[in-house]
Design an enzyme around this catalytic site. Structure first.
Site, PDB file in Angstrom:
ATOM      1  N   VAL A 160     -46.617  56.300 -61.503  1.00 15.12           N
ATOM      2  CA  VAL A 160     -47.153  55.464 -60.427  1.00 15.12           C
ATOM      3  C   VAL A 160     -45.992  54.861 -59.641  1.00 15.12           C
ATOM      4  CG1 VAL A 160     -48.661  53.504 -59.896  1.00 15.12           C
ATOM      5  CG2 VAL A 160     -49.069  54.881 -61.951  1.00 15.12           C
TER       6      VAL A 160
ATOM      7  N   SER B 286     -41.613  63.028 -75.004  1.00 14.18           N
ATOM      8  CA  SER B 286     -40.902  61.883 -75.587  1.00 14.18           C
ATOM      9  C   SER B 286     -41.754  61.330 -76.719  1.00 14.18           C
ATOM     10  CB  SER B 286     -40.663  60.779 -74.556  1.00 14.18           C
ATOM     11  OG  SER B 286     -41.836  59.978 -74.405  1.00 14.18           O
TER      12      SER B 286
ATOM     13  N   ARG C 207     -35.657  54.079 -58.781  1.00 13.46           N
ATOM     14  CA  ARG C 207     -34.198  54.235 -58.830  1.00 13.46           C
ATOM     15  C   ARG C 207     -33.668  54.753 -57.499  1.00 13.46           C
ATOM     16  NH1 ARG C 207     -31.589  58.821 -60.712  1.00 13.46           N
ATOM     17  NH2 ARG C 207     -33.358  59.456 -61.998  1.00 13.46           N
TER      18      ARG C 207
ATOM     19  N   LYS D 154     -49.148  58.727 -77.167  1.00 14.91           N
ATOM     20  CA  LYS D 154     -50.367  58.840 -76.350  1.00 14.91           C
ATOM     21  C   LYS D 154     -51.204  60.043 -76.797  1.00 14.91           C
ATOM     22  CE  LYS D 154     -49.625  55.607 -73.021  1.00 14.91           C
ATOM     23  NZ  LYS D 154     -50.562  54.611 -72.489  1.00 14.91           N
TER      24      LYS D 154
ATOM     25  N   THR E 201     -29.257  60.033 -57.459  1.00 16.65           N
ATOM     26  CA  THR E 201     -28.822  60.911 -58.558  1.00 16.65           C
ATOM     27  C   THR E 201     -29.992  61.746 -59.080  1.00 16.65           C
ATOM     28  OG1 THR E 201     -29.024  58.933 -59.935  1.00 16.65           O
ATOM     29  CG2 THR E 201     -26.804  59.646 -59.360  1.00 16.65           C
ATOM     30  N   VAL E 202     -29.944  63.030 -58.745  1.00 13.38           N
ATOM     31  CA  VAL E 202     -30.972  63.986 -59.192  1.00 13.38           C
ATOM     32  C   VAL E 202     -30.513  64.588 -60.514  1.00 13.38           C
ATOM     33  CG1 VAL E 202     -31.981  66.241 -58.671  1.00 13.38           C
ATOM     34  CG2 VAL E 202     -31.791  64.490 -56.880  1.00 13.38           C
TER      35      VAL E 202
ATOM     36  N   GLN F 200     -52.734  59.791 -66.613  1.00 18.02           N
ATOM     37  CA  GLN F 200     -52.152  59.318 -65.362  1.00 18.02           C
ATOM     38  C   GLN F 200     -50.735  59.843 -65.183  1.00 18.02           C
ATOM     39  OE1 GLN F 200     -52.545  55.129 -63.340  1.00 18.02           O
ATOM     40  NE2 GLN F 200     -50.827  55.044 -64.716  1.00 18.02           N
TER      41      GLN F 200
ATOM     42  N   ASN G 254     -46.663  49.990 -82.763  1.00 16.56           N
ATOM     43  CA  ASN G 254     -47.358  49.164 -81.781  1.00 16.56           C
ATOM     44  C   ASN G 254     -48.479  49.950 -81.108  1.00 16.56           C
ATOM     45  OD1 ASN G 254     -47.301  46.602 -79.996  1.00 16.56           O
ATOM     46  ND2 ASN G 254     -47.316  48.296 -78.529  1.00 16.56           N
TER      47      ASN G 254
ATOM     48  N   GLU H 206     -35.515  68.350 -70.980  1.00 15.99           N
ATOM     49  CA  GLU H 206     -36.734  68.709 -70.250  1.00 15.99           C
ATOM     50  C   GLU H 206     -36.442  69.961 -69.429  1.00 15.99           C
ATOM     51  OE1 GLU H 206     -37.412  65.350 -67.633  1.00 15.99           O
ATOM     52  OE2 GLU H 206     -35.643  65.788 -66.443  1.00 15.99           O
TER      53      GLU H 206
ATOM     54  N   THR I  42     -51.614  59.593 -70.381  1.00 14.94           N
ATOM     55  CA  THR I  42     -50.585  60.015 -69.431  1.00 14.94           C
ATOM     56  C   THR I  42     -50.635  61.526 -69.235  1.00 14.94           C
ATOM     57  OG1 THR I  42     -48.197  60.366 -69.202  1.00 14.94           O
ATOM     58  CG2 THR I  42     -48.986  59.888 -71.401  1.00 14.94           C
TER      59      THR I  42
ATOM     60  N   TYR J  97     -42.742  58.235 -76.924  1.00 14.05           N
ATOM     61  CA  TYR J  97     -43.776  57.449 -76.243  1.00 14.05           C
ATOM     62  C   TYR J  97     -44.956  58.341 -75.855  1.00 14.05           C
ATOM     63  CZ  TYR J  97     -46.163  56.008 -72.009  1.00 14.05           C
ATOM     64  OH  TYR J  97     -47.126  55.777 -71.073  1.00 14.05           O
ATOM     65  N   HIS J  98     -44.665  59.447 -75.183  1.00 15.30           N
ATOM     66  CA  HIS J  98     -45.752  60.333 -74.761  1.00 15.30           C
ATOM     67  C   HIS J  98     -46.495  60.909 -75.967  1.00 15.30           C
ATOM     68  CE1 HIS J  98     -43.298  60.347 -70.990  1.00 15.30           C
ATOM     69  NE2 HIS J  98     -44.483  60.336 -70.430  1.00 15.30           N
TER      70      HIS J  98
END
Lengths: 384, 384
Positions: free
Chosen positions: A211, A179, A241, A185, A253-254, A208, A118, A328, A144, A181-182
């Protein structure tokens, strides 16, 4: 100016469409409801119902008298896209139209494939359509900050001057995303940079940060004009969250040590940045890359800010570290530049107690809608 | 070792399959005949007919008694790919299976889209299949030196150590490719690097320069075992074009100033490199990148070498500069490292007069097949 907002139904797309319409631009919003459909399929719908794009354009017209054109279809379908471009004749194309969730892109092979196909095909088609129908139009593309990852050196704005064995070259700043997704980009940026060099297109690529916020000047007319507010593990953000956890009396939750630091910005500043980019376009043949955020905060910083604002509104907010479901770094160097938008005149809206109190109050009004089972969800192990 | 050769019908895939079969490996060659079909569709077929993969495997068996398994299908089709992996249980996956032509990728929107979708989806599916069926298998992926482009600094092998504002980081060497095809290889590398970090896969990514030659030790049994020889603007290479021009008495057409410099290698050395990579695998969790070429030559160097060899065989060879149809630097710095394969024991076969004379003689035997209209072709303006 004639403006296409691709992904115009999205969290940023719809507020952008309203903002540019308010500024007098002739806006056409395009979407295929992918994000809506995916969050319904995964049973992680937003906090409050959001009218669809056609309905929101009608509500906007009712309150302001202004038209936002709407086209529903898939940018990966060339015939649809070509029709939209031929009809709209855009001078500026704002491209938000991608599967936007990192955790969703990591759920399984099918969601990874959907994200890859996509995002890459939509971006390629946008490039081809601009070349064919409006080669001097300005493309404003949403990238991003996550493209850069968290390197151990300062993050510059898109480019890095390298001296090596006594010779010099300027490169795209090396990227290493966290990820799939990233990573799509990053691949988008590869594609944009190649076609800028080959065809001399005019492109602004916005790196970016995350946000937050839902209220913008244009949403004051009606709560029906607010964008999505997701608080789940797939389409929500950490701040959303925390806000929801504070409202329902759950601990914040950290993940892990909480030192994960990113550059954040208010949704009002996203609109300001996109408008500044539109009003001050890149040159023809330029890939202009700007880092788009206003302040860097760690997850621990965010938790403390929400606790402070929650306490101010009478909530009893606790913070609880949990095992990190993501792959991460939990403590890392992070020093990204962000001077280009300041030079264009950006007036930042920082994450104050007042802003957080407004978010807590809005979420409290919808407290009955909160499904606590969605806050962390079955997908918390996405990156394992 | 059980080895899958993906793209096993190709110019490199078939010689690799024979070479590894000869070495005693259990080889399965997989292809969907994409390259065959595209060159037929574009009317730029190879110099001599090449039996299909099933036929060549039968000829190989007849001469050597050895089996090369053949599976015909599309790697972008998950069900097909999953079946192949489940059945073959590979310990090593050699991934050549991509649309391999830079000029083809630049012809028009349809060929660009085919290249982008085919190459990215095939690579993603290979990654997903390895994760699902054989997570410790070694992936040997064919990248290209063209990923780096022609930067003004030395090209290292895959990675670059950067010191910036007093801090240090090691990055993927920044890439800037010169065609969409090459850009898809950059995007492949992004994908491989992301999944190596996320899933700990074991990958060798070969940054290969342009390959020349058709004869390998294994093709001595029969000319039917030779790989494709294309001399056209789409699927040919500059050296093949020069050889054909020399044979038919056309001037060798040098694009522009002829200073375009690349790292070349003989097809025998491709086989040697792939075998060395297979016998000395990357570590689990490592993306090992190796620059795969043996000598750097400019287009002018190639033209002079072909003129020299042609003269030695009694041909009258002239050189003629023509306007460059490509968007590329015609004079540039070029200093890429290539020490990793030397350290593994590569014994290079350099581009000698003897090698060129053998190529000229082979092409001369098929001189009646040469279609001079294909040498430059209607597509010479591909990058304009």
């Amino acid at each position: 100016m004639k403006v296409l907002v691709l992904g115009g139904d999205g969290y940023l797309g719809w507020p952008t469409a309203m903002h540019l319409s308010e500024q007098g631009h002739q806006v056409t919003a395009v979407d295929n409801y992918l994000r809506r459909n995916l969050s319904r399929d995964e049973n992680v719908e937003a906090l409050y119902p959001t009218p669809d794009l056609v309905e929101r354009a009608a509500i906007w017209k009712q309150h302001t008298g202004k038209d936002i054109g709407v086209r529903i279809g898939n940018l990966c379908d060339w015939d649809f896209l070509a029709g939209v471009f031929a009809e709209a004749g855009p001078e500026c194309v704002i491209h938000y139209a991608e599967q936007p969730s990192a955790p969703y892109s990591m759920l399984n092979r099918e969601t990874a494939t959907l994200t890859l196909q996509n995002n890459l095909n939509a971006t390629a088609n946008v490039i081809f359509a601009v070349k064919e129908f409006c080669p001097t139009a300005h493309i404003i593309k949403l990238g991003t900050m996550g493209e850069y990852g968290t390197p151990n050196i300062d993050i510059e704005e898109g480019w890095l001057d390298i001296e090596h064995n006594g010779r010099k070259e300027r490169f795209l700043y090396p990227r290493a995303a966290g990820s799939l997704y990233h990573t799509t980009k990053v691949q988008d940026t590869d594609l944009l940079w190649f076609y800028v060099r080959t065809w001399g297109l005019c492109i602004t690529d916005l790196m970016q940060g995350p946000v937050y916020g839902i209220h913008t000047d244009e949403s004051r007319h009606s709560e029906s004009l607010l964008p999505f507010f997701n608080y789940d593990e797939l389409f929500g953000t950490v701040l959303n969250r925390f806000i929801v956890q504070a409202v329902v009396g759950y601990p914040l939750t950290v993940y892990g040590k909480g030192g994960q630091t990113r550059g954040y910005l208010n949704i009002r500043d996203t609109l300001q940045c996109v408008r500044l980019a539109l009003e001050n376009p890149a040159a023809q043949g330029e890939l202009r890359i700007m880092n788009q955020f206003t302040e860097t905060l760690s997850v621990n910083d965010l938790a403390e800010l929400v606790r402070d604002a929650g306490t101010a509104t009478g909530l009893d907010v606790r913070i609880k570290p949990v095992e990190n479901p993501r792959k991460e770094l939990e403590e890392h160097y992070y020093n990204p530049r962000h001077s280009k938008f300041s030079e264009l005149g950006l007036q930042p809206t920082l994450l104050t107690r007042e802003i957080l109190v407004e978010m807590l109050e809005t979420v409290s009004r919808y407290a009955d809608n909160i499904d606590t089972g969605k806050i962390l969800g079955k997908n918390a192990t996405w990156a394992k």
